[in-house]
Design a protein around this motif. Sequence first.
Motif, short mmCIF file in Angstrom:
data_model
loop_
_atom_site.label_atom_id
_atom_site.label_comp_id
_atom_site.label_asym_id
_atom_site.label_seq_id
_atom_site.Cartn_x
_atom_site.Cartn_y
_atom_site.Cartn_z
N ASP A 181 1.33 -0.69 0.40
CA ASP A 181 -0.19 -0.42 -0.34
C ASP A 181 0.74 1.52 -0.25
O ASP A 181 0.02 2.36 0.24
CB ASP A 181 -0.62 0.08 1.17
CG ASP A 181 -2.19 -1.12 1.36
OD1 ASP A 181 -2.73 -1.55 0.60
OD2 ASP A 181 -2.61 -1.96 2.75
N LYS B 275 -0.71 3.81 -4.85
CA LYS B 275 -1.12 3.25 -3.97
C LYS B 275 -1.32 4.67 -2.84
O LYS B 275 -1.59 5.51 -3.09
CB LYS B 275 0.86 3.28 -3.28
CG LYS B 275 1.96 2.22 -3.91
CD LYS B 275 0.86 0.31 -4.71
CE LYS B 275 1.56 -0.44 -4.92
NZ LYS B 275 2.99 -0.24 -4.43
N LYS B 276 -1.84 4.17 -1.81
CA LYS B 276 -2.52 4.57 -0.81
C LYS B 276 -1.80 5.38 -0.46
O LYS B 276 -1.95 6.58 0.02
CB LYS B 276 -3.33 3.51 0.07
CG LYS B 276 -3.56 4.56 1.78
CD LYS B 276 -4.89 3.90 2.09
CE LYS B 276 -5.23 4.74 3.92
NZ LYS B 276 -6.54 6.03 3.19
#
Length: 366
Positions: free
Chosen positions: A12, A94-95
């Motif tokens: 993430d 991605k976060k």
Amino acid sequence: MAQLLSPPLKDDLDIVIPTIRNLDFLEMWRPFFQPYHLIIVQDGDPTKKIRVPEGFDYELYNRNDVNRVLGPKANCISFKDSACRCFGFLVSKKKYIFTIDDDCFVAKDPSGKEINALAQHIENLLAPSTPFFFNTLYDPFREGADFVRGYPFSLREGVPTAISHGLWLNIPDYDAPTQLVKPRERNTRYVDAVMAIPKGTLFPMCGMNLAFDRELIGPAMYFGLMGDGQPIGRYDDMWAGWCAKVICDHLKLGVKTGLPYIWHSKASNPFVNLKKEYKGIYWQEDIIPFFQNVVLPKECTTVQKCYIELSKQVKEKLGPLDPYFQKLGDAMLTWIEAWEDINSPAKTAPSQANGAKKDESSTKQK
């Protein structure tokens, strides 16, 4: 046999690195960075080959890739300035993002233990922030701390943390005039603290040791127009920090500063820095009051809407200061258009994805 724990947020989080040189510094970071995906943004001459140590999972973009991916919108990405790193923010999927400069190394805490800066940033981002009431024990969510007597219970839940701003040992992040009068000064103070920056308080954000929640604040992390062809440099991260902070305040998001520390190894030339900074040193006396007085309307319910409104106010209120701010306001809009184009759920940006794979494979073959 005990099961090995997977590194936190392994799938993430992207690590974004702007560079003009071989990335030998990654060897020192290997124990901490190797499990993660790297996005490397090569500044300067796109024909120069950048060496990346074996064993890292990475994409490498140069200026030709920026032009190919963004087309006519590529002019919003700075050239010959570390502000080019925001292209990595743009193309990440991605976060979370962690960004670091290539002259930053692993620091040690007072006990001599190496500091896993990435792990501390992740800890900061995953814990709430408390920007609306100051806790005198700093971060109440750290182990061994809590809310002090008198802290309103209605505010103890906190708000999501959008930005984690880390610090540096050894070479301080000074402007050119301070560098000139304190050429031998080194930061040896290790302060074991993390704090939420209060609502309504600005800060000078440094991009060399920084992490953020891309889903919460990504569109505001634009490092402006700096470097080649622009009248100013070395204000890229600060510009992004001022913009992001007023938007975080408006949207009730948190910003933390303090741990983790990295070791900043190289002092840049103060005379070169002064040439880049001198207009900013004058302009900041107007820029900072501008941000202190920015009011975003309640209709601005997303980061993109806030940023578009902010770009309009930059042109209207800072434009008279210098034509550069008209250009910057336009670039802010272009950035948001590029962000929405690249990150639209309806668009997978195949040219970007294919190019990234091509760059990665060709780089690893050389």
